[in-house]
Design an enzyme around this catalytic site. Structure first.
Site, short mmCIF file in Angstrom:
data_model
loop_
_atom_site.label_atom_id
_atom_site.label_comp_id
_atom_site.label_asym_id
_atom_site.label_seq_id
_atom_site.Cartn_x
_atom_site.Cartn_y
_atom_site.Cartn_z
N GLY A 131 0.82 -1.21 0.00
CA GLY A 131 0.00 0.00 0.00
C GLY A 131 0.85 1.25 0.00
O GLY A 131 1.21 1.73 1.07
N SER A 133 0.28 3.60 -3.13
CA SER A 133 -0.52 4.56 -3.90
C SER A 133 -1.78 4.96 -3.15
O SER A 133 -2.42 4.13 -2.51
CB SER A 133 -0.94 3.94 -5.23
OG SER A 133 0.20 3.61 -5.97
N GLU A 248 12.03 -3.19 -7.10
CA GLU A 248 10.90 -3.37 -8.00
C GLU A 248 11.33 -3.16 -9.45
O GLU A 248 10.97 -3.89 -10.33
CB GLU A 248 9.78 -2.41 -7.62
CG GLU A 248 8.57 -2.55 -8.51
CD GLU A 248 7.30 -2.04 -7.86
OE1 GLU A 248 6.24 -2.45 -8.31
OE2 GLU A 248 7.38 -1.24 -6.93
C1 LIG Z 1 0.22 -3.20 -12.83
C2 LIG Z 1 0.18 -2.21 -11.69
C3 LIG Z 1 0.29 -2.68 -10.39
C4 LIG Z 1 0.26 -1.78 -9.33
N1 LIG Z 1 0.33 -2.30 -8.08
C5 LIG Z 1 0.30 -1.45 -7.03
C6 LIG Z 1 0.35 -1.97 -5.70
O1 LIG Z 1 0.35 -3.17 -5.49
N2 LIG Z 1 0.34 -1.10 -4.68
C7 LIG Z 1 0.31 0.25 -4.88
O2 LIG Z 1 0.36 0.98 -3.90
N3 LIG Z 1 0.23 0.78 -6.13
C8 LIG Z 1 0.23 -0.04 -7.20
N4 LIG Z 1 0.13 0.46 -8.48
C9 LIG Z 1 -0.02 1.91 -8.66
C10 LIG Z 1 1.24 2.56 -9.23
O3 LIG Z 1 2.29 2.52 -8.31
C11 LIG Z 1 0.86 4.01 -9.60
O4 LIG Z 1 -0.17 3.96 -10.57
C12 LIG Z 1 2.05 4.75 -10.19
O5 LIG Z 1 3.01 4.97 -9.19
C13 LIG Z 1 1.62 6.08 -10.83
O6 LIG Z 1 0.88 6.85 -9.94
P1 LIG Z 1 -0.54 7.48 -10.33
O7 LIG Z 1 -1.38 6.42 -10.93
O8 LIG Z 1 -1.05 8.20 -9.12
O9 LIG Z 1 -0.22 8.55 -11.46
P2 LIG Z 1 0.30 10.02 -11.25
O10 LIG Z 1 1.49 10.02 -10.36
O11 LIG Z 1 -0.84 10.90 -10.89
O12 LIG Z 1 0.78 10.37 -12.71
C14 LIG Z 1 -0.12 10.74 -13.75
C15 LIG Z 1 0.71 11.09 -14.98
O13 LIG Z 1 1.56 12.22 -14.69
C16 LIG Z 1 2.92 11.87 -14.91
N5 LIG Z 1 3.76 12.47 -13.86
C17 LIG Z 1 3.51 12.47 -12.52
N6 LIG Z 1 4.51 13.10 -11.87
C18 LIG Z 1 5.41 13.48 -12.81
C19 LIG Z 1 6.66 14.17 -12.77
N7 LIG Z 1 7.19 14.58 -11.61
N8 LIG Z 1 7.30 14.38 -13.94
C20 LIG Z 1 6.78 13.97 -15.13
N9 LIG Z 1 5.60 13.33 -15.23
C21 LIG Z 1 4.92 13.09 -14.09
C22 LIG Z 1 2.97 10.35 -14.80
O14 LIG Z 1 4.05 9.81 -15.52
C23 LIG Z 1 1.64 9.98 -15.42
O15 LIG Z 1 1.73 9.95 -16.82
C24 LIG Z 1 0.13 -0.40 -9.56
C25 LIG Z 1 -0.02 0.07 -10.87
C26 LIG Z 1 -0.01 -0.82 -11.92
C27 LIG Z 1 -0.21 -0.29 -13.29
#
Ligand SMILES: Cc1cc2nc3c(=O)[nH]c(=O)nc-3n(C[C@H](O)[C@H](O)[C@H](O)COP(=O)(O)OP(=O)(O)OC[C@H]3O[C@@H](n4cnc5c(N)ncnc54)[C@H](O)[C@@H]3O)c2cc1C
Length: 393
Positions: A131, A133, A248
């Site tokens: 956990g 995200s 990871e």
């Molecule tokens: C297959 C899969 C498994 C996952 N498993 C888990 C899990 O088990 N536990 C868990 O906690 N999470 C999990 N996640 C979530 C994952 O860690 C997040 O989706 C990821 O870190 C991106 O965060 P977000 O979705 O909030 O996107 P955001 O961080 O909101 O990003 C949205 C967009 O903005 C861009 N962006 C954001 N910040 C910047 C920056 N500083 N510079 C340039 N671009 C930027 C990103 O690249 C993206 O395109 C999983 C996701 C996937 C796809």
């Protein structure tokens, strides 16, 4: 780098090969790789596979022997990954625990925590989720809001997590919480081990674009965890998170799998015809295949270089190269498969000529999970190339 393997390393390769031949389900090596459709049956199948892996000593070869691993050298791990990519075995039920939680507990846990949790991760008896995200916090982990309040001998947890893989099945959550808001945002984060089977924890499954439901929203409403479940020191969870994210990225390196996928694509192009001519004879297709082959070989070398660096004790930001490069190739490869399939590419399941539609949709997540491609680019720019940060003048 020396690409030759020693006799000892080749013997290790034979050992895993023979074990796979004896233990993989009938027909698996020949390509009959269907998992049961029914969710409960699939769970049973995966538990059984995890049990076999554990009994064979293959559940976590990189772990220390005292915790059920083999103390495998990085070279042995590489050979194991190669053999795994070759046979494409069933998914490991304990993958999150083995690849991500285990190293964190090993690196930062107390002896009691190691003894309590590590053996059951390996055997698949206890499943884990991670956990970090939250609805407004993915890439920017340091902004997390889920609160853990110190109440003497335990923490009281309130907040929400999202995209939590396998939370609906997990026994434990390895999570990051906010324990102090007064200092810089990287400080005041605490890594906790939390029992998922308690009244204050609810999970809500999310339907994915592929129609599967592996992710969850997780709600913590006055959930608790005893103080002994803190990993590292209170308020010092950032160090744990950073180390875990490096693991990871290494484990997400998929260049070895890409090679197998490429071979399957070549086979498809040999067998599939357009106007009576095999696709592989089309000059455009040949050119694309050659391009993919070159990119995949380059990705493989990058992977080897990372492993080589790790052998010298350097687990650095370079791992981001592998994650980024592999994800981009995978996305292009899947798009090309869809294109080659023509109108039939949209078909699902057994009707699909090359499984392209589902694979290409599933692949979208590879560029997001474990740090998005944009975030990898930032890391490479800032930490590898030494470029100024975006917010600097
Ligand atoms: C297959 C899969 C498994 C996952 N498993 C888990 C899990 O088990 N536990 C868990 O906690 N999470 C999990 N996640 C979530 C994952 O860690 C997040 O989706 C990821 O870190 C991106 O965060 P977000 O979705 O909030 O996107 P955001 O961080 O909101 O990003 C949205 C967009 O903005 C861009 N962006 C954001 N910040 C910047 C920056 N500083 N510079 C340039 N671009 C930027 C990103 O690249 C993206 O395109 C999983 C996701 C996937 C796809």
């Amino acid at each position: 780098m020396n690409f030759d393997y020693t006799d000892e390393q080749e013997a290790f390769r034979r050992e895993i090969r023979e074990w796979y031949e004896e233990n993989l389900p009938d027909g698996w090596i020949d390509g009959e790789r269907d998992l049961p459709d029914d969710e409960d049956e699939r769970e049973q199948f995966l538990r059984e596979w995890q049990r076999k892996l554990h009994e064979g000593g293959w559940a976590a070869i990189h772990w220390p022997e005292e915790y059920g691993g083999r103390d495998a050298s990085l070279m042995q791990q590489l050979i194991y990954q190669q053999e795994k990519a070759r046979v494409n075995p069933p998914p490991e039920r304990s993958e999150i625990g083995v690849d991500l939680v285990g190293p964190a507990i090993e690196g930062f846990g107390t002896e009691e925590q190691k003894e309590r949790y590590l053996p059951k991760i390996l055997s698949g008896e206890e499943l884990w989720c991670i956990g970090y995200s939250e609805p407004d916090v993915g890439s920017d982990l340091a902004s997390l809001q889920c609160k853990a309040v110190d109440e003497g001998d335990h923490f009281r947890i309130n907040g929400q997590k999202i995209w939590t893989t396998h939370a609906h099945k997990a026994d434990w959550c390895y999570m990051f919480t906010r324990t102090d808001n007064s200092g810089p945002k990287h400080h005041g984060i605490t890594a906790l081990i939390v029992d998922m089977d308690q009244e204050g924890v609810t999970t809500d499954r999310i339907r994915q674009i592929t129609d599967e439901r592996e992710f969850n929203q997780v709600y913590f409403d006055d959930a608790t965890t005893p103080k002994e479940n803190v990993l590292n020191e209170v308020d010092e969870g950032w160090e744990v998170a950073m180390r875990q994210l490096s693991f990871e990225r290494i484990s997400l390196s998929q260049s070895l799998d890409l090679e197998r996928r490429f071979d399957e694509l070549v086979e498809f192009c040999k067998n599939e015809t357009r106007g009576g001519t095999p696709l592989v004879e089309d000059p455009h297709v040949r050119e694309k295949l050659a391009e993919f082959d070159t990119r995949i070989q380059a990705a493989k070398l990058t992977y080897f270089r990372n492993v080589s660096k790790q052998m010298n004790g350097d687990l650095g930001a370079e791992a981001s190269f592998g994650k980024l490069y592999d994800s981009e190739i995978a996305a292009d490869l899947h798009r090309f498969r869809v294109k080659l399939g023509g109108p039939k590419a949209a078909l699902w399941g057994d009707d699909s000529p090359n499984g392209a539609a589902k694979d290409s949709l599933a692949n979208i997540s590879i560029r997001i999970g474990g740090g998005t491609s944009d975030i990898q680019r930032n890391i490479i720019g800032e930490r590898v190339l030494g470029l100024p940060k975006g917010d600097q003048e």
